[in-house]
Design an enzyme around this catalytic site. Structure first.
Site, PDB file in Angstrom:
ATOM      1  N   GLY A 189     -24.811  19.393 -20.332  1.00 19.26           N
ATOM      2  CA  GLY A 189     -24.506  18.690 -19.707  1.00 19.26           C
ATOM      3  C   GLY A 189     -25.743  16.669 -20.458  1.00 19.26           C
ATOM      4  CB  ILE A 240     -29.106  16.533 -17.165  1.00 20.14           C
ATOM      5  CG1 ILE A 240     -29.071  15.069 -16.391  1.00 20.14           C
ATOM      6  CG2 ILE A 240     -30.928  16.603 -17.026  1.00 20.14           C
ATOM      7  CD1 ILE A 240     -28.936  14.781 -15.266  1.00 20.14           C
ATOM      8  CB  ALA A 258     -29.437  22.092 -11.061  1.00 23.37           C
ATOM      9  NE  ARG A 259     -27.236  18.675  -5.640  1.00 21.45           N
ATOM     10  CZ  ARG A 259     -27.696  17.255  -5.855  1.00 21.45           C
ATOM     11  NH1 ARG A 259     -28.851  17.060  -6.672  1.00 21.45           N
ATOM     12  NH2 ARG A 259     -27.198  16.249  -5.589  1.00 21.45           N
ATOM     13  CD  GLU A 264     -33.327  19.723  -1.919  1.00 19.07           C
ATOM     14  OE1 GLU A 264     -33.435  18.401  -1.779  1.00 19.07           O
ATOM     15  OE2 GLU A 264     -33.753  20.448  -2.699  1.00 19.07           O
ATOM     16  CG  HIS A 302     -33.978  16.180  -4.449  1.00 19.97           C
ATOM     17  ND1 HIS A 302     -32.564  17.362  -3.946  1.00 19.97           N
ATOM     18  CD2 HIS A 302     -33.477  15.364  -5.537  1.00 19.97           C
ATOM     19  CE1 HIS A 302     -31.192  16.707  -3.854  1.00 19.97           C
ATOM     20  NE2 HIS A 302     -31.847  15.701  -5.515  1.00 19.97           N
ATOM     21  CB  ILE A 303     -38.735  13.102  -7.054  1.00 15.30           C
ATOM     22  CG1 ILE A 303     -39.728  13.879  -7.672  1.00 15.30           C
ATOM     23  CG2 ILE A 303     -39.761  12.939  -5.928  1.00 15.30           C
ATOM     24  CD1 ILE A 303     -41.106  13.596  -7.747  1.00 15.30           C
TER      25      ILE A 303
END
Ligand code: GLV
Length: 332
Positions: free
Chosen positions: A158, A160, A235-236, A265, A284-285
């Site tokens: 996509g 990103i 991503a996750r 997390e 997660h930055i």
């Protein structure tokens, strides 16, 4: 819009960023020391709240929504919306907005940062300096992986993923990608997943978290990756089976991992990943630049204001259709 609807903001944002919201709405802010959708001032106001400006830290499920009987719009300050129960929102007639596009460059920059940090063994190199181990220059000291001429496999292509491809091409990398839509792209070569894992020197993940992608990068996936390959995840965290990743790194099958997202997390300080010299973890930055976060706030507010006025959201999340909900036995 009803006269000055009440909007709850679940985390602390600079006053200047909130200005367009404050102009049009009454705002209930979270307790600074206890942010989140369940923050006491927000819970107290919940029966009157019509709009929610939330973050990816807020679990917006049916039980949360039940506390907000007048809620009409959920606007998340994130591109990901896996923390929101879309069926529960649809069943209550609540529209949902998110912030794609504006964080593409910042996140792609971080994916490259992690890739380079792993490839050039940055944690080991900086630790050796800090710990007074910077000795003689050695011909074979701290040898890393050169990106030029190597293959980058992008899982998800996509906005990103494509932005990472553009950057990686500037580093001389060849691009392979998998994506669901069967369309080609001049930035790289579309392949199947087996071809990607078998050929990529670096695999970078750019898929949303869904029922389909949860735990997708498991032991079998990692075993198919080239020996010595690097894994990058912006991503996750839950797309990757963390235990399987630890095993693949311990076994020396993977060369390293660069993780901006993890499962769980935050990662506990005693987690085995944090003991590994070839693993770089950031908290997660991906979108954490001032420009990007300001743009995300603006877009999230635009989504909110549009939804509260009954206009289409600039960036709405597609909700399951009512017929699907009925079929799945969803609420309402
Ligand atoms: C960050 O992870 C986001 O979804 O915006």
């Amino acid at each position: 819009m009803t006269a000055r609807p009440l909007v709850a903001v679940t985390d602390v944002l600079p006053r200047a960023w909130l200005e367009p919201l404050v102009q049009a709405c009454d705002v209930v802010a979270c307790d600074e020391d206890a942010p989140g959708v369940l923050s006491p001032p927000i819970l107290e106001a919940a029966p009157r709240v019509e709009g929610l400006l939330c973050t990816l830290e807020d679990r917006i499920d049916a039980s949360t929504l039940d506390r907000f009987p007048r809620l009409r719009v959920v606007s998340t300050l994130s591109v990901g919306f896996d923390h929101i129960d879309l069926a529960a929102c649809a069943a209550r007639g609540i529209v949902v907005g998110h912030t794609p596009g504006v964080l593409t460059d910042a996140t792609a920059d971080l994916a490259m940062t992690l890739m380079l940090a792993c490839a050039r063994r940055l944690p080991e190199a900086t630790a050796s300096v800090r710990e007074g181990r910077w000795g003689r220059w050695r011909p074979t000291g701290l040898l890393g992986l050169e990106l030029a001429g190597k293959v980058l496999g992008l899982v998800g292509f996509g906005q990103i993923g494509r932005a990472v491809a553009r950057r990686a091409r500037a580093f001389g990398m060849e691009i392979l990608f998998v994506r669901r839509t069967p369309t080609d792209d001049p930035l790289g070569r579309r392949v199947d997943l087996d071809t990607l894992t078998a050929n990529a020197d670096v695999v970078s993940l750019h898929v949303p978290l869904s029922d389909e992608t949860r735990g997708w990068v498991d032991g079998a996936f990692l075993a198919r990756m080239k020996p010595g390959a690097l894994l990058v995840n912006t991503a996750r965290g839950a797309v990757v089976d963390t235990d399987a990743l630890v095993d693949a790194l311990r076994a020396g099958h993977l060369g390293g991992a660069g993780l901006d997202v993890t499962d769980p997390e935050p990662l506990p300080a005693d987690h085995p990943l944090l003991d590994m010299p070839n693993v770089v973890v950031t908290p997660h930055i991906g979108s954490a630049t001032t420009d990007t976060r300001r743009r995300m706030a603006r877009l999230a507010i635009d989504n909110l204001l549009a939804g509260l006025s009954g206009r289409p959201l600039p960036h709405a999340v597609a909700l399951p259709a009512a017929s699907t909900l009925a079929h799945n036995g969803g609420p309402g």
